[in-house]
Design an enzyme around this catalytic site. Sequence first.
Site, mmCIF file in Angstrom:
data_model
loop_
_atom_site.group_PDB
_atom_site.id
_atom_site.type_symbol
_atom_site.label_atom_id
_atom_site.label_comp_id
_atom_site.label_asym_id
_atom_site.label_seq_id
_atom_site.Cartn_x
_atom_site.Cartn_y
_atom_site.Cartn_z
ATOM 1 C CE1 TYR A 82 -5.143 -8.103 -2.783
ATOM 2 C CE2 TYR A 82 -3.730 -8.849 -1.164
ATOM 3 C CZ TYR A 82 -4.591 -8.036 -1.966
ATOM 4 O OH TYR A 82 -4.913 -6.661 -1.337
ATOM 5 N N GLY A 133 6.145 9.243 -7.535
ATOM 6 C CA GLY A 133 5.615 10.149 -8.727
ATOM 7 C C GLY A 133 6.958 10.799 -9.150
ATOM 8 C CG PHE A 185 0.561 2.155 -5.122
ATOM 9 C CD1 PHE A 185 1.582 1.357 -5.689
ATOM 10 C CD2 PHE A 185 0.004 3.261 -5.864
ATOM 11 C CE1 PHE A 185 2.262 1.704 -7.008
ATOM 12 C CE2 PHE A 185 0.636 3.748 -7.230
ATOM 13 C CZ PHE A 185 1.833 2.720 -7.516
ATOM 14 N N PRO A 186 2.329 2.184 -0.931
ATOM 15 C CG PRO A 186 3.207 0.802 0.543
ATOM 16 C CD PRO A 186 2.395 0.633 -0.500
#
Length: 290
Positions: free
Chosen positions: A70, A220, A215-216
Amino acid sequence: MTSDIGKQPAKAAGTYRIGGDLPVDRLGYGAMQLTGPGVWGDPKDPAEAVRVLRRAYELGVTFIDTADSYGPFVSELLIREALHPYADDLVIATKAGLTRGGPGDWRPLGRPEYLRQQCELSLRHLGLDCIPLYQLHRIDQQVPLADQLGELALLKQEGKIRHIGLSEVTVAQIEAAQAITPIASVQNLYNLADRGAEDVLDHCARNDLAFIPWFPIATGNLARPGGPLDAIATEHGATPAQLALAWLLRRSPVMLPIPGTSSVAHLEENVAAAEVQLTDDEFEALTKAA
């Protein structure tokens, strides 16, 4: 609600012991977004990044997840600047196994000498003598798994790693890894709207391995106006993202969500999700809706 939870909402999520002996509050913080665009270079506002990290701990977050890639190393250096010397209850997890060629470019690299080099650099950049949780960021298909995990096992024997974790793996890969060295955690893509790793989560729950969904807070189309998330969020006075985190925390006691952000305001919103208590009916409705 106790006054401690009121001041430190992350405590409402409860605790989990990584590897059976490393307690953390279950709602953590993922430090990937503290870097520049494409997870490359310095952030636009380094001072805000430092404030985010310090505020996370103030809110009760005791589990921070990062990686050598990162930045590279930008995230680790910011964590040291913001939080070193570390509080006794703060657990820093990092990873190695992906090398970078530029913004958005990620390439697996699991040669033993590379993993050892990266571990030594992470120790230096984070200001640690031992990394509490060191994760193989990706399995390198060009290198025998026994060589990759064997090197991490050696680093553990040398006292430079406390626990070993995996990222983006299948159940078969977890079992193969466990035959080489004890595994304490698994970090896979998983959220309310994308449950492709359901079998991995179930395996972790059966074997008491920490499951760290990255990516919790993706929802959608569940958060569309009039959708199931929208209706329940309105009832709780919460945001759809908060409900997505609350659903994860309810889904399994081994779940350690690590929502990331580069702003204090968004951080505070995410951490407040720990205080959202879904009813059985609400949990089932969200589960079925996705």
